[in-house]
Design a protein around this motif. Structure first.
Motif, PDB file in Angstrom:
ATOM      1  N   THR A  11       0.721  -1.133   0.265  1.00 32.49           N
ATOM      2  CA  THR A  11      -0.130   0.008  -0.091  1.00 32.49           C
ATOM      3  C   THR A  11       0.948   0.996  -0.039  1.00 32.49           C
ATOM      4  OG1 THR A  11      -0.090  -0.109   2.478  1.00 32.49           O
ATOM      5  CG2 THR A  11      -1.908  -1.328   1.209  1.00 32.49           C
ATOM      6  N   SER A  12       2.084   1.180   0.153  1.00 34.46           N
ATOM      7  CA  SER A  12       2.851   2.226   0.205  1.00 34.46           C
ATOM      8  C   SER A  12       4.211   1.905  -0.359  1.00 34.46           C
ATOM      9  CB  SER A  12       2.914   2.886   1.697  1.00 34.46           C
ATOM     10  OG  SER A  12       3.922   3.805   1.911  1.00 34.46           O
ATOM     11  N   ARG A  34      -2.943  -3.358   5.146  1.00 34.64           N
ATOM     12  CA  ARG A  34      -4.060  -3.298   5.972  1.00 34.64           C
ATOM     13  C   ARG A  34      -5.011  -2.314   5.236  1.00 34.64           C
ATOM     14  NH1 ARG A  34      -0.754  -1.746  11.132  1.00 34.64           N
ATOM     15  NH2 ARG A  34       0.152  -0.639   9.438  1.00 34.64           N
ATOM     16  N   ASP A  58      -3.227  -8.133   7.635  1.00 33.43           N
ATOM     17  CA  ASP A  58      -2.423  -7.747   8.828  1.00 33.43           C
ATOM     18  C   ASP A  58      -1.437  -8.969   8.802  1.00 33.43           C
ATOM     19  OD1 ASP A  58      -0.991  -7.234  11.180  1.00 33.43           O
ATOM     20  OD2 ASP A  58      -2.717  -6.059  11.936  1.00 33.43           O
ATOM     21  N   TYR A 152      14.062  -2.012  16.400  1.00 34.33           N
ATOM     22  CA  TYR A 152      14.002  -2.008  15.042  1.00 34.33           C
ATOM     23  C   TYR A 152      15.046  -2.687  14.346  1.00 34.33           C
ATOM     24  CZ  TYR A 152      13.736  -0.479  10.131  1.00 34.33           C
ATOM     25  OH  TYR A 152      13.766  -0.764   8.391  1.00 34.33           O
ATOM     26  N   THR A 187      10.134   7.438   1.676  1.00 31.90           N
ATOM     27  CA  THR A 187       9.114   6.511   1.726  1.00 31.90           C
ATOM     28  C   THR A 187       7.959   7.021   2.960  1.00 31.90           C
ATOM     29  OG1 THR A 187       9.650   4.662   3.100  1.00 31.90           O
ATOM     30  CG2 THR A 187       9.802   4.650   0.711  1.00 31.90           C
TER      31      THR A 187
HETATM   32  P1  NDP Z   1       5.955   2.622   4.260  1.00 31.45           P
HETATM   33  O1  NDP Z   1       5.831   3.047   5.416  1.00 31.45           O
HETATM   34  O2  NDP Z   1       6.034   3.464   3.053  1.00 31.45           O
HETATM   35  O3  NDP Z   1       5.541   1.010   3.813  1.00 31.45           O
HETATM   36  C1  NDP Z   1       5.325   0.163   4.712  1.00 31.45           C
HETATM   37  C2  NDP Z   1       4.345  -1.002   4.335  1.00 31.45           C
HETATM   38  O4  NDP Z   1       4.204  -1.757   5.210  1.00 31.45           O
HETATM   39  C3  NDP Z   1       3.047  -0.213   4.209  1.00 31.45           C
HETATM   40  O5  NDP Z   1       2.464  -0.746   2.938  1.00 31.45           O
HETATM   41  C4  NDP Z   1       2.148  -0.903   5.460  1.00 31.45           C
HETATM   42  O6  NDP Z   1       0.834  -1.077   4.873  1.00 31.45           O
HETATM   43  C5  NDP Z   1       2.984  -2.341   5.635  1.00 31.45           C
HETATM   44  N1  NDP Z   1       2.657  -2.761   6.771  1.00 31.45           N
HETATM   45  C6  NDP Z   1       3.117  -2.205   8.061  1.00 31.45           C
HETATM   46  N2  NDP Z   1       2.623  -2.747   9.149  1.00 31.45           N
HETATM   47  C7  NDP Z   1       1.838  -3.958   8.626  1.00 31.45           C
HETATM   48  C8  NDP Z   1       1.127  -4.923   9.025  1.00 31.45           C
HETATM   49  N3  NDP Z   1       1.136  -5.206  10.227  1.00 31.45           N
HETATM   50  N4  NDP Z   1       0.508  -5.715   8.261  1.00 31.45           N
HETATM   51  C9  NDP Z   1       0.506  -5.613   6.883  1.00 31.45           C
HETATM   52  N5  NDP Z   1       1.188  -4.511   6.272  1.00 31.45           N
HETATM   53  C10 NDP Z   1       1.946  -3.782   7.105  1.00 31.45           C
HETATM   54  O7  NDP Z   1       7.779   2.290   4.206  1.00 31.45           O
HETATM   55  P2  NDP Z   1       8.768   1.489   3.453  1.00 31.45           P
HETATM   56  O8  NDP Z   1       8.240   1.223   2.078  1.00 31.45           O
HETATM   57  O9  NDP Z   1       9.941   2.265   3.479  1.00 31.45           O
HETATM   58  O10 NDP Z   1       9.164   0.290   4.298  1.00 31.45           O
HETATM   59  C11 NDP Z   1       8.933  -1.314   3.636  1.00 31.45           C
HETATM   60  C12 NDP Z   1       9.963  -2.038   4.312  1.00 31.45           C
HETATM   61  O11 NDP Z   1      11.281  -1.498   4.039  1.00 31.45           O
HETATM   62  C13 NDP Z   1      10.058  -2.097   5.864  1.00 31.45           C
HETATM   63  O12 NDP Z   1      10.131  -3.420   6.103  1.00 31.45           O
HETATM   64  C14 NDP Z   1      10.980  -1.066   6.236  1.00 31.45           C
HETATM   65  O13 NDP Z   1      11.500  -1.523   7.571  1.00 31.45           O
HETATM   66  C15 NDP Z   1      12.107  -1.370   5.442  1.00 31.45           C
HETATM   67  N6  NDP Z   1      13.189  -0.504   4.898  1.00 31.45           N
HETATM   68  C16 NDP Z   1      12.726   1.099   4.650  1.00 31.45           C
HETATM   69  C17 NDP Z   1      13.699   1.939   4.638  1.00 31.45           C
HETATM   70  C18 NDP Z   1      13.543   3.329   4.387  1.00 31.45           C
HETATM   71  O14 NDP Z   1      14.378   4.163   4.569  1.00 31.45           O
HETATM   72  N7  NDP Z   1      12.589   3.724   4.068  1.00 31.45           N
HETATM   73  C19 NDP Z   1      15.114   1.322   4.659  1.00 31.45           C
HETATM   74  C20 NDP Z   1      15.424   0.180   5.124  1.00 31.45           C
HETATM   75  C21 NDP Z   1      14.464  -0.799   5.057  1.00 31.45           C
HETATM   76  P3  NDP Z   1      -0.383  -0.953   5.476  1.00 31.45           P
HETATM   77  O15 NDP Z   1      -0.133   0.232   6.744  1.00 31.45           O
HETATM   78  O16 NDP Z   1      -1.564  -0.401   4.656  1.00 31.45           O
HETATM   79  O17 NDP Z   1      -0.795  -2.182   6.361  1.00 31.45           O
END
Ligand code: NDP
Ligand code: 8X3
Length: 252
Positions: A11-12, A34, A58, A152, A187
């Motif tokens: 979703t993101s 979610r 979730d 984290y 992001t």
């Molecule tokens: P965003 O916040 O943009 O995206 C996070 C995604 O995770 C959303 O789609 C959210 O969807 C989903 N999510 C969170 N909790 C849940 C849950 N309980 N069940 C299902 N989906 C969930 O962040 P990023 O795209 O940056 O993050 C993606 C991954 O990359 C993560 O694992 C993050 O730790 C990792 N990461 C990010 C970095 C950065 O600098 N951005 C660097 C290194 C790693 P929804 O809320 O709709 O459930």
């Protein structure tokens, strides 16, 4: 028949960009997260190009994850690539100031959630065999300590070791596993981490050049489409303008 990718956290950020990248190459998409409204929007954007199945899910709910996998419609059953991307950081304060529930949320999502989805899809991936791929989204925070990373970073260290250990057990099945460890990427990650502080998020990315979600989606696609005999164990990707820093020393 087209290849199928199952993306968590679609979703993101990285997950959403990955949906676009795999769609560009004609893959069928299983997209989960979610926020149902965002999944609907993605389906509307991509559904006329490729087959899309959305799951409001979730990842912390192991029973829901298993049910979602067990009830995938026939055209989406033979998942070839799993992108274990759903995750979050919370509370970038010193460990001693963080609420226990925030630590639990990170462990439940980044560790338990990733394990839930992996466990549910492993039989399918093994059945697909050669060329099947799991991309686990770790982080530079899993390897390198920094203040405010506490649980984290530790959760992402789990992702790295789990990925390596999976490789040992999956040897001979043809299934590949990669710990994809990005550095700073712009992001919604920092917005979530700071509890919705847009100013703090903007400040972090201002005046530098962070990775984009598309940069990471490109890596996800590349890893998944390598020749079947190649396994990237760990891919650590930083922006050119990000690097390590000196050790901190406490002085009188
Ligand atoms: P965003 O916040 O943009 O995206 C996070 C995604 O995770 C959303 O789609 C959210 O969807 C989903 N999510 C969170 N909790 C849940 C849950 N309980 N069940 C299902 N989906 C969930 O962040 P990023 O795209 O940056 O993050 C993606 C991954 O990359 C993560 O694992 C993050 O730790 C990792 N990461 C990010 C970095 C950065 O600098 N951005 C660097 C290194 C790693 P929804 O809320 O709709 O459930
Ligand atoms: C998040 C990347 O640079 O904030 O996983 O640790 S960083």
């Amino acid at each position: 028949m087209s290849d199928i990718v199952f993306i968590t956290g679609a979703t993101s950020g990285f997950g959403r960009a990955a949906a676009h990248r795999f769609a560009e190459a004609g893959w069928s998409l299983v997209l989960s997260g979610r926020r149902g409204d965002r999944l609907d929007a993605l389906e509307a954007e991509l559904g006329d190009k490729v087959a899309v199945h959305t799951l409001v899910l979730d990842v912390r709910d192991d029973e829901a994850v298993q049910k979602a996998v067990d009830t995938l419609p026939e055209p989406f059953k033979r998942v070839r690539t799993l992108i274990n991307n759903a995750g979050l950081a919370l509370a970038p304060q010193p460990a001693q100031k963080v609420a226990l529930k925030d630590w639990h949320t990170m462990i439940d999502t980044n560790v338990t959630g990733l394990v839930n989805v992996t466990h549910a899809l492993l039989p399918t991936l093994i059945e697909v065999g050669e060329g099947a791929t799991i991309v686990n989204v770790g982080s530079i925070a899993g390897q390198w300590p920094y203040p405010g990373s506490h649980v984290y970073g530790a959760s992402k260290a789990f992702v790295q070791q789990f990925s390596y250990n999976l490789r040992c057990d999956l040897q001979g099945t043809g299934v590949r596993v990669t710990d994809l460890a990005p550095g700073m990427a712009e992001t919604e990650f920092t917005l979530v981490r700071t509890g919705g502080d847009q100013t703090a998020s903007d400040k972090l990315y201002r005046g530098t050049t962070a990775l984009t979600a598309e940069d990471i989606a490109e890596q996800m696609f590349y890893i998944s489409t390598l020749p079947a005999h190649i396994n990237f164990n760990r891919v650590e990707v930083m922006p050119t303008r990000q690097a390590w820093s000196a050790f901190a020393v406490d002085r009188d």
